[in-house]
Design a protein around this motif. Structure first.
Motif, mmCIF file in Angstrom:
data_model
loop_
_atom_site.group_PDB
_atom_site.id
_atom_site.type_symbol
_atom_site.label_atom_id
_atom_site.label_comp_id
_atom_site.label_asym_id
_atom_site.label_seq_id
_atom_site.Cartn_x
_atom_site.Cartn_y
_atom_site.Cartn_z
ATOM 1 N N ALA A 11 0.813 -1.221 0.000
ATOM 2 C CA ALA A 11 0.000 0.000 0.000
ATOM 3 C C ALA A 11 0.843 1.266 0.000
ATOM 4 C CB ALA A 11 -0.999 0.010 1.151
ATOM 5 N N ASP A 13 2.427 2.573 -2.470
ATOM 6 C CA ASP A 13 2.127 3.342 -3.678
ATOM 7 C C ASP A 13 0.923 4.247 -3.448
ATOM 8 O OD1 ASP A 13 4.217 2.127 -5.003
ATOM 9 O OD2 ASP A 13 2.949 0.696 -6.066
ATOM 10 N N ALA A 14 -0.112 3.682 -2.834
ATOM 11 C CA ALA A 14 -1.331 4.449 -2.583
ATOM 12 C C ALA A 14 -1.086 5.568 -1.582
ATOM 13 C CB ALA A 14 -2.445 3.524 -2.088
ATOM 14 N N THR A 15 -0.351 5.274 -0.519
ATOM 15 C CA THR A 15 -0.116 6.313 0.482
ATOM 16 C C THR A 15 0.814 7.401 -0.045
ATOM 17 O OG1 THR A 15 1.626 4.976 1.514
ATOM 18 C CG2 THR A 15 -0.574 4.835 2.478
ATOM 19 N N LYS A 17 0.719 8.729 -2.864
ATOM 20 C CA LYS A 17 -0.078 9.635 -3.697
ATOM 21 C C LYS A 17 -1.079 10.452 -2.882
ATOM 22 C CE LYS A 17 0.299 6.500 -7.599
ATOM 23 N NZ LYS A 17 -0.381 5.517 -8.428
ATOM 24 N N ILE A 100 -6.881 0.040 0.676
ATOM 25 C CA ILE A 100 -6.179 0.844 -0.340
ATOM 26 C C ILE A 100 -5.162 0.017 -1.116
ATOM 27 C CG2 ILE A 100 -6.558 3.036 0.869
ATOM 28 C CD1 ILE A 100 -3.571 2.853 1.749
#
Length: 116
Positions: A11, A13-15, A17, A100
């Protein structure tokens, strides 16, 4: 009742952004989920997040690492209790990281004790 280790992965990558406001909301979801688990008694130890630095040790050498894909990075851990591994996996579905794109590895603790 058995104890299980939750290993939180990915996760990142998601955090990465997320805006600061979104990150704050995400952390609040973690706090709420862990707080509820502690209050209801299924979370035994909230554990901790892990920093990216580390060392890999074997019998001959100590090296920097671990170097893994971002989706495989261990971000933290907790200890929970449940009747079965399936019940523990159900609890893991509520993890904000899963929502996420992260994963939770669920492992039963063997229950070994060290005598002093």
């Amino acid at each position: 009742m058995a104890k299980f280790l939750f290993v939180y992965r990915g996760a990142s990558d998601a955090t990465a952004k997320m805006t600061p406001e979104e990150m704050q909301q995400h952390f609040q979801k973690w706090e709420k989920w862990i707080g509820e688990g502690m209050q209801k008694g299924w979370m035994v130890d909230a554990g901790d997040a892990l920093t990216p630095e580390g060392k890999v040790v074997n019998a001959k050498v100590v090296t920097d690492g671990p170097f893994v894909e971002a989706k495989e990075i261990v971000g933290g851990f907790s200890i929970v209790q449940a009747d079965t591994i399936d019940a523990a996996a159900q609890l893991a579905k509520g993890c904000p990281g899963v929502q996420i794109g992260g994963t939770v590895e669920v492992r039963r603790l063997a229950g070994y004790t060290i005598k002093k």
